[in-house]
Scaffold this motif. Structure first.
Motif, short mmCIF file in Angstrom:
data_model
loop_
_atom_site.label_atom_id
_atom_site.label_comp_id
_atom_site.label_asym_id
_atom_site.label_seq_id
_atom_site.Cartn_x
_atom_site.Cartn_y
_atom_site.Cartn_z
N HIS A 25 1.07 -1.20 0.02
CA HIS A 25 0.01 0.00 -0.14
C HIS A 25 0.98 1.38 0.11
N ASN A 26 2.11 1.08 0.19
CA ASN A 26 3.10 2.27 0.02
C ASN A 26 3.46 2.49 -1.33
N PHE A 27 3.16 1.55 -2.16
CA PHE A 27 3.58 1.87 -3.70
C PHE A 27 2.64 3.00 -4.11
N LYS A 28 3.04 3.70 -5.27
CA LYS A 28 2.17 4.68 -5.73
C LYS A 28 1.00 4.43 -6.34
N ASP A 29 0.96 3.32 -7.40
CA ASP A 29 -0.20 2.96 -8.16
C ASP A 29 -1.09 2.02 -7.49
N PHE A 30 -0.64 1.50 -6.29
CA PHE A 30 -1.47 0.35 -5.72
C PHE A 30 -2.62 1.11 -5.10
N GLN A 31 -3.85 0.57 -5.63
CA GLN A 31 -5.03 1.02 -5.08
C GLN A 31 -5.88 -0.19 -5.14
N GLY A 32 -6.69 -0.03 -3.99
CA GLY A 32 -7.81 -1.15 -3.92
C GLY A 32 -7.13 -2.67 -3.58
N ASP A 33 -7.57 -3.56 -4.30
CA ASP A 33 -6.80 -4.98 -4.45
C ASP A 33 -5.72 -5.09 -5.38
N GLY A 34 -5.22 -3.97 -6.09
CA GLY A 34 -3.83 -3.89 -6.95
C GLY A 34 -4.40 -4.40 -8.36
N ASP A 35 -5.77 -4.50 -8.75
CA ASP A 35 -5.96 -4.78 -10.01
C ASP A 35 -5.52 -4.47 -11.17
N ASP A 36 -4.95 -2.88 -11.30
CA ASP A 36 -4.03 -2.57 -12.32
C ASP A 36 -2.76 -2.07 -12.00
N PHE A 37 -2.23 -2.55 -10.74
CA PHE A 37 -1.08 -2.27 -10.48
C PHE A 37 0.01 -2.76 -11.33
N LEU A 38 -0.01 -3.91 -11.72
CA LEU A 38 0.83 -4.57 -12.63
C LEU A 38 0.63 -4.32 -14.03
N SER A 39 1.51 -3.98 -15.05
CA SER A 39 1.28 -4.09 -16.33
C SER A 39 1.05 -5.33 -17.03
N MET A 40 0.52 -5.62 -18.00
CA MET A 40 0.40 -6.91 -18.78
C MET A 40 1.76 -7.48 -18.92
N ALA A 41 2.69 -6.65 -19.49
CA ALA A 41 4.18 -7.06 -19.64
C ALA A 41 4.77 -7.86 -18.43
N GLU A 42 4.52 -6.87 -17.35
CA GLU A 42 4.85 -7.60 -16.09
C GLU A 42 4.35 -8.77 -15.70
N CYS A 43 2.87 -8.91 -15.83
CA CYS A 43 2.33 -10.06 -15.68
C CYS A 43 2.66 -11.42 -16.24
N GLN A 44 2.94 -10.91 -17.46
CA GLN A 44 3.51 -12.12 -18.60
C GLN A 44 5.02 -12.52 -18.25
N TYR A 45 5.68 -11.43 -17.77
CA TYR A 45 7.00 -11.84 -17.21
C TYR A 45 7.10 -12.75 -15.99
N ILE A 46 6.17 -12.42 -15.10
CA ILE A 46 6.08 -13.28 -14.03
C ILE A 46 5.72 -14.67 -14.11
N ILE A 47 4.57 -14.83 -15.24
CA ILE A 47 4.27 -16.06 -15.50
C ILE A 47 5.45 -16.93 -16.08
N LYS A 48 6.08 -16.34 -16.94
CA LYS A 48 7.30 -16.92 -17.74
C LYS A 48 8.29 -17.40 -16.86
N HIS A 49 8.64 -16.71 -15.58
CA HIS A 49 9.37 -16.84 -14.69
C HIS A 49 8.89 -18.01 -13.73
N GLU A 50 7.88 -17.94 -13.48
CA GLU A 50 7.17 -19.07 -12.66
C GLU A 50 7.19 -20.60 -13.39
N LEU A 51 6.90 -20.35 -14.84
CA LEU A 51 7.04 -21.68 -15.59
C LEU A 51 8.30 -22.04 -15.62
N ASP A 52 9.44 -21.03 -15.88
CA ASP A 52 10.80 -21.62 -16.03
C ASP A 52 11.35 -22.21 -14.76
#
Length: 652
Positions: free
Chosen positions: A105-132
């Protein structure tokens, strides 16, 4: 290129599809079920804890691969993945800090449950990391594939890739965001900077840094181009008066690279990758060896003797590279024979057509150079793969070295021969102009027109299936059809070829532009078209690449700096050959050589001193980084003191 609507996995959870996993069409059912269960399983049980669903059939399903899977993740899983990958996000005070769920909650763009906090590219990078990082537990092989051996700690995805069970993993495009990016990037012709922040947001830092460097290089060429035009107009027939331009080259090629490092550091700091710790590298998918124990990770993995690798490099790869350089030299001598023949024909009967004939050998040689570079590139990739490097970074470094050495020799050897052996400035100017213009035309054809034409053919086939006559950009395809269309797109192989092209252009400009002042103008025009063609390819021709959290342009910075050192030596030699300078030493050629060598050494010393005097990271960024380190240490001290006080209270 797609508006991702939510889909539902087998457990009933709704999720946004982010990544596509495509298996071979004949993959055995037990292997598919096992992989799905490992992807869905909780992290406590060694799974990735992601959401996955098989893609439904599309039009003409009997001919399509049924083994395509959509992968996504819950919001909480993505946030925990952001912490695991060390993702940096903007803090409330404006600084970039590593994301933690406890402090979200101390990060600038984190609002509510953080629905739009991460960009789609960041989400895809995270999924690729978890699969790897999905690893085998007690399995001895992939179910249904006895030859696909597994052992505890082995990367499942890398094993499936190396055995051909897994065809590809790619992130999906996002149509609305891509449409906005296309409009601001290349849809309208404008004299303005590229939207680097938008590029970084959609494609990641590595891609944004390439386009940032392309833009910076183009603007850095403008002063040279402005000087080159009047120089071309007024001193064109007087080739002796290139000393001033050569001196300008000496200063220019040193200063722009030092300033780029500062600009690059500013971008990386703004994007949060400058202070990001480098991820631990896992073995490459193609790496093989005898199963052994890795003392660093504590896991079993293939081990390959470094001595054996060095023998392959020095006894096979090095002789092969030297053989290729010899063949390049042989082709160059054939070119000079053709040049002499064309000149003899023109001298016998000087007409308009024999004047045209003078340029034919250079054009043929330029085409041959591009063909040889292409063939050698495939051979270099094969050899580097055969050397069996354990890490991807080591593989890339050896590949870059092989390709750079050959390309440099193949592209510039004839120019050095003309300049310092034949000492023919007229022929040097003609050869440089022909090589530069021909290579630019060929590159534009190979990089822009050909991929576009091939992709249009693929698009028409898909559009014909759904009975639509509209173009791809205006066509709203169903999810299944859009995924299959993207799977057939060309795979983006990274920025290697893009940086290589800029490296060669930098060489043409920094080494010999003093004898052909318009070279900087031609490179500026080429770079402007390159921005638009590369942007078009990224948005419409290639699959979307995974984000690469880069902090700089890597080994290419060293390559450009090495070229700038060669440029200092070359321009000093050209100055020494000028009749203007020779007039000061009418009686002693040795004295002239000694003076030129002394000046060249002095300039190199000045260049390296300048490297130390100009900090790579601006002072205000150094202060901010130091402040963040201090605050991190203070926070750690407070945490330890709090834990110590709680422990003492529990004892009492």
């Amino acid at each position: 290129m797609m508006q991702q609507g939510p889909t539902v996995d087998s457990s009933g959870s709704r999720f946004t599809p982010l990544v596509v996993v495509e298996l071979a069409s004949d993959t055995k059912e037990e292997a598919i079920a096992w992989l799905q269960s490992r992807i869905k399983d909780s992290q406590q049980n060694g799974g990735a804890e992601l959401l996955v669903e098989q893609l439904g059939p599309g039009v003409g399903a009997q001919k399509e691969n049924p083994n395509m899977f959509l992968v996504g993740a819950s919001r909480q899983r993505l946030l925990s993945g952001a912490e695991d990958t060390g993702l940096f996000k903007e803090y409330n005070d404006g600084s970039m800090r590593g994301f933690t769920c406890s402090n979200k909650h101390n990060f600038k763009d984190f609002q509510g449950d953080g629905d739009d906090f991460l960009s789609m590219a960041e989400c895809q990078y995270i999924i690729k990391h978890e699969l790897d990082t999905l690893r085998a537990k007690d399995e001895t092989h992939v179910p249904g594939y006895a030859q696909a051996k597994l052992y505890p700690g082995k990367s499942i995805i890398r094993r499936l890739l190396s055995k051909g069970v897994l065809i590809q993993i790619f992130p999906l495009h996002e149509k609305r965001e891509l449409k906005r990016l296309r409009f601001s990037w290349y849809k309208k012709v404008k004299l303005s900077f590229q939207p680097l922040d938008d590029i970084r947001h959609y494609y990641g830092e590595g891609q944004a840094l390439y386009f940032g460097f392309l833009e910076y290089f183009t603007f850095a060429l403008v002063p040279m181009a402005l000087i080159g035009v009047p120089y071309y107009l007024f001193d064109w027939e007087d080739y002796d008066k290139y000393v001033v331009f050569a001196v300008f080259n000496l200063i220019w090629c040193t200063v722009i690279l030092e300033l780029w490092k500062r600009f690059s550091a500013s971008l990386a700091f703004r994007w949060g990758t400058l202070s990001r710790k480098k991820a631990f590298e896992e073995p490459r998918p193609g790496f093989h060896g005898v199963l052994g124990f890795n003392p660093v990770t504590g896991r079993e993995e293939p081990l390959y003797p470094n001595t054996k690798r060095q023998l392959r490099i020095y006894l096979v790869s090095l002789p092969f590279v030297l053989l290729c350089l010899y063949l390049s030299l042989y082709v160059m001598m054939i070119y000079f024979e053709m040049e002499g023949w064309a000149l003899a024909v023109h001298d016998q009967d000087p007409t308009f057509w024999t004047g045209i004939l003078l340029f034919i050998p250079s054009i043929i040689y330029a085409v041959v150079i591009e063909i040889m570079n292409l063939i050698y590139r495939h051979a270099a990739e094969f050899l580097t793969e055969w050397e069996n490097h354990r890490l991807e970074s080591s593989y890339q470094n050896h590949l870059v070295l092989k390709v750079l050495v050959f390309n440099f020799f193949n592209c510039f050897a004839s120019l050095f021969y003309i300049a310092f052996v034949m000492q023919d400035m007229v022929l040097l100017r003609q050869s440089l102009a022909t090589l530069l213009i021909t290579s630019q035309i060929l590159n534009q054809f190979m990089e822009a027109f050909l991929p576009y034409w091939l992709q249009r053919r693929r698009n028409k086939k898909m559009i014909r299936k759904i009975q639509s006559k509209r173009t791809l950009e205006d066509t709203e395809l169903p999810l299944a059809e859009q995924v299959r269309l993207e799977s057939d797109m060309s795979t983006y192989l990274g920025t290697f070829d893009d940086y290589l092209e800029l490296f060669l252009l930098f060489g043409y400009v920094s080494l010999f532009s003093c004898v052909y002042p318009l070279s900087a103008v031609l490179v500026v025009l080429n770079n402007i078209t390159e921005v638009y063609s590369d942007a078009f390819k990224m948005c419409c021709v290639f699959k979307r690449p995974f984000s690469d959290p880069a902090a700089n342009i890597g080994v290419w910075q060293l390559a450009f700096e090495a070229m700038s050192v060669i440029a200092v030596v070359t321009n000093c030699a050209l100055i020494g050959m000028s009749p203007q300078v020779k007039a000061y030493f009418p009686d002693s050629e040795m004295q002239l050589i000694l003076w030129i060598v002394a000046i060249e050494h002095g300039l190199l010393a000045f260049k390296f001193i300048l490297t130390f005097l100009i900090p790579d990271v601006p002072k205000h960024i150094q202060i901010k980084l130091a402040r963040l380190d201090f605050e991190s240490l203070e926070a750690l001290k407070k945490k330890k003191m709090l834990e110590a006080s709680e422990f003492s209270k529990s004892i009492q």
